[in-house]
Enzyme design. Structure first.
Site, short mmCIF file in Angstrom:
data_model
loop_
_atom_site.label_atom_id
_atom_site.label_comp_id
_atom_site.label_asym_id
_atom_site.label_seq_id
_atom_site.Cartn_x
_atom_site.Cartn_y
_atom_site.Cartn_z
N LYS A 32 0.85 -1.19 0.00
CA LYS A 32 0.00 0.00 0.00
C LYS A 32 0.88 1.23 0.00
O LYS A 32 1.79 1.36 0.82
CB LYS A 32 -0.91 0.03 1.23
CG LYS A 32 -1.80 1.27 1.30
CD LYS A 32 -2.71 1.25 2.52
CE LYS A 32 -2.04 1.67 3.79
NZ LYS A 32 -1.74 3.14 3.84
N ASP A 59 -3.50 4.31 -1.85
CA ASP A 59 -4.43 4.70 -0.79
C ASP A 59 -4.42 6.22 -0.60
O ASP A 59 -3.78 6.73 0.32
CB ASP A 59 -4.00 3.96 0.49
CG ASP A 59 -4.82 4.36 1.70
OD1 ASP A 59 -5.97 4.77 1.54
OD2 ASP A 59 -4.28 4.25 2.84
#
Length: 232
Positions: A32, A59
């Protein structure tokens, strides 16, 4: 894509991130890239990590007027990431616009998921600061249903809510769950947490794990432990 462990690479620089990923000489983990790293290193860090063979969850939690989100998603789609997100609070119109922007001319696109409520938010904060008096579970379910109706692939939610999201929105509707800690680990600033084994039991599709891996003495061993406990 099947169940997977996503490592939250919340580092302040590209150098630290790449040095961390250099440790993984075997299996290339799904990673991420959040706001801290993206704002520090820019889109190029996404390209570098992708070139190393990692899947990427970008993200950035977009939340703006529909047209702005549509245009931003069109840019992010060109980075060839695997998963992106936005805030469900931006309304169905914004979520539909995001899908339009994300979809490439050939019809392909990254998976798109919505943030329901942050795992640092509890009932007290929901009522006293956001002035939402409904129970947090009810709010999460409503946001998840809105995301599904808008055509999204799933939601980011607490692992405590994953089972209920699947019951309400279907098993194929993805649940991506942060707030995962080892049973013998520190909770940090997360209010609503669960272990990898518990997340597996209640049906999370992906778990996002940061500090329990990135700050471990042996990050590769911590990652492999996570995979064993969550994937089997």
């Amino acid at each position: 894509m099947g169940k997977d462990v996503i490592i939250a690479c919340d580092f302040p620089s590209a150098e630290q991130t790449l040095a961390f990923l250099d440790r993984f000489t075997g299996r290339k983990p799904f990673v991420k890239i959040g706001m801290e790293l993206f704002y520090a290193a820019g889109p190029d860090i996404v390209r570098q990590i992708k070139a190393r063979g990692h899947k990427i969850f970008l993200d950035l939690k977009l939340h703006d007027i529909p047209n702005t989100v549509r245009r931003a998603m069109a840019v992010l789609s060109n980075l060839d990431v695997d998963l992106v997100n936005l805030h469900a609070a931006g309304t169905a119109e914004m979520m539909k616009a995001a899908l339009e922007g994300l979809t490439r001319p050939d019809g392909t696109r990254p998976l798109l998921i919505a943030v329901t409520q942050l795992t640092s938010t509890n009932q007290e904060a929901l009522e006293q600061e956001l002035l939402i008096e409904k129970p947090i579970d009810e709010v999460v379910m409503s946001y998840a249903e809105n995301a599904k109706k808008a055509g999204l692939d799933g939601v980011v939610c607490s692992p405590l809510e994953a089972e209920k999201v699947h019951a309400r929105c279907g098993e194929s509707f993805l649940t991506v769950t942060p707030g995962v800690r080892f049973a013998d680990g520190d909770r940090g600033d997360q209010k609503r947490v669960m272990t990898p084994e518990q997340a597996k039991e209640i049906g999370s599709d992906y778990i996002v794990v940061g500090r329990p891996i990135t700050q471990a003495q042996d990050p590769v061993a911590a990652y492999e432990r996570c995979c064993r406990e969550f994937i089997g």
